[in-house]
Design a protein around this motif. Structure first.
Motif, mmCIF file in Angstrom:
data_model
loop_
_atom_site.group_PDB
_atom_site.id
_atom_site.type_symbol
_atom_site.label_atom_id
_atom_site.label_comp_id
_atom_site.label_asym_id
_atom_site.label_seq_id
_atom_site.Cartn_x
_atom_site.Cartn_y
_atom_site.Cartn_z
ATOM 1 N N ASN A 106 0.827 -1.210 0.000
ATOM 2 C CA ASN A 106 0.000 0.000 0.000
ATOM 3 C C ASN A 106 0.862 1.261 0.000
ATOM 4 O O ASN A 106 0.607 2.205 -0.765
ATOM 5 N N ASP A 107 1.899 1.291 0.839
ATOM 6 C CA ASP A 107 2.717 2.496 0.972
ATOM 7 C C ASP A 107 3.564 2.756 -0.265
ATOM 8 O O ASP A 107 3.716 3.901 -0.703
ATOM 9 N N LYS B 150 0.762 1.945 -3.732
ATOM 10 C CA LYS B 150 -0.609 2.485 -3.679
ATOM 11 C C LYS B 150 -1.610 1.538 -4.349
ATOM 12 O O LYS B 150 -2.506 1.946 -5.082
#
Length: 399
Positions: A247-248, A251
């Protein structure tokens, strides 16, 4: 060996996966891994519906997993003294009733209580399904059965989040109704499983004294450490922080994260299904050592992947390691444990991997707080290398 046993050995044997006993064992294993992965997709909608703070949702997992950590040795002693079926059948019924009831309540505290009861039902299932394989098979067939069983469990862990997520779109409570299938499986175990049961006529004090002596075996302790380490790495670096990295860094949406997480289970299925063949070439201790080398390699390259789909490389390597290592640990434990203490040894092992599940996120959380997301994976590399040498010392050297 009597003549009947000799005749039975001379008869052609079915492939392990075609035997009814083994199919029943796999059904038990599929229930054993149902309780968490099928319901976590419903947690966000559950929090909204019951007005629960998101940070409290973890209690639904803790309440479920805690009984296995506490009850492991007790379950093993009981299963060795009174029999496997007398533990497994009531456990499946309790799992089914308490689990299904979770989908019928709308109070969070009552839901936690029911999850605790369901966890008590779940506590014996994974270790005793492995115990049954130890009872039913020996030699290469035991290793083959362990590998197939790991493959089936991985199919469950890969598919349950998808099933639970689909049901959760209808309502948060629908995934909690899935445990109802444990009730008919309990009846199938009662009526269909043909397993040699212990006699149960030994003095309890003598039994416990002898069991304590066996548990002091350094090779067993090395296997317990390796088993806990598997779950430290799986639940710490992979389950908890790998999605955070995706996610980081990239994205990615939840659907892509789910595909990448499932790729590990696919690799486990492929590698563990070949375990019987590999065991004819390599000793189980070597396969376990190779697994920790693969863990270290996989975690070391995660931070260097240039795009999201390159992450399939480390997830595949990690999954191959799990497919080789975890069933090999279970097989070696079954080989080392005297028959009359088999359930006790494997249940103590269940306590160790419960310990790994608990400590993994804590250890990797400390690494994350100190050095950020990449430090989680570097810590995992160091931990895997450390366990490689500890395991080698405890199991492959005299002393």
């Amino acid at each position: 060996m009597n003549s009947e046993d000799e005749i039975r050995q001379l008869e052609p044997q079915k492939p392990v996966y075609l035997e009814l006993n083994f199919q029943i064992v796999c059904a038990i294993s599929l229930i054993a891994v149902l309780g968490v992965s099928s319901v976590t997709p419903a947690f966000p909608s559950l929090a909204k519906a019951l007005k629960i703070q998101p940070q409290n949702l973890g209690l639904l997992v803790t309440a479920f997993t805690l009984p296995a950590l506490v009850l492991g040795p007790v379950i093993g002693v009981l299963a060795d003294r009174i029999g496997r079926k007398k533990i497994i059948v009531p456990a499946l019924i309790l799992f089914g009733i308490a689990g299904t009831a979770c989908g019928l309540v709308r109070d969070f505290n009552l839901l936690l209580f029911l999850r605790l009861l369901q966890g008590i039902g779940a506590a014996p299932l994974l270790s005793l399904s492995t115990t049954l394989i130890g009872d039913l098979y020996t030699g290469a067939r035991r290793m083959t059965a362990m590998g197939y069983n790991a493959s089936v469990s991985s199919i469950g862990t890969a598919s349950y989040p998808t099933i639970g997520g689909a049901l959760a779109t209808l309502g948060w409570f629908y995934p909690f109704l899935l445990p109802i299938v444990a009730i008919p499986i309990g009846l199938i175990v009662f009526l269909g499983l043909k397993n040699p049961e212990p006699k149960g006529d030994r003095n309890l004090q003598e039994y416990l004294t002898n069991a304590a002596k066996i548990l002091k075996n350094r090779r067993l302790f090395g296997l317990f450490i390796a088993s806990a380490a598997n779950f430290v790495l799986l639940y710490g670096a992979y389950v908890t922080y790998f999605p955070q990295l995706i996610n980081d860094t990239f994205k990615a949406p939840a659907s892509v994260i789910g595909i990448l997480l499932s790729s590990v289970s696919v690799a486990i299925i492929i590698s563990s299904s070949q375990l019987g063949r590999l065991a004819r070439i390599y000793p189980a201790t070597n396969l376990i050592q190779i697994s920790f080398i693969l863990y270290a390699l996989a975690l070391a390259i995660v931070p260097f992947m240039p795009s999201i789909w390159f992450l399939l490389i480390p997830t595949t390597i990690f999954g191959i390691g799990l497919g080789l290592g975890f069933p090999s640990i279970q097989t070696l434990l079954a080989d080392l444990a005297p028959k009359e203490y088999l359930a006790t040894i494997l249940s103590v092992n269940g306590t160790f991997f419960g310990l790994g599940q608990t400590l993994g996120p804590v250890l990797m959380g400390i690494a994350f707080s100190i050095g950020g997301i990449n430090s989680v994976f570097y810590t995992g590399v160091g931990f895997a290398i450390l366990i490689f040498f500890v395991f080698r010392y405890l199991t492959c050297t005299r002393g």
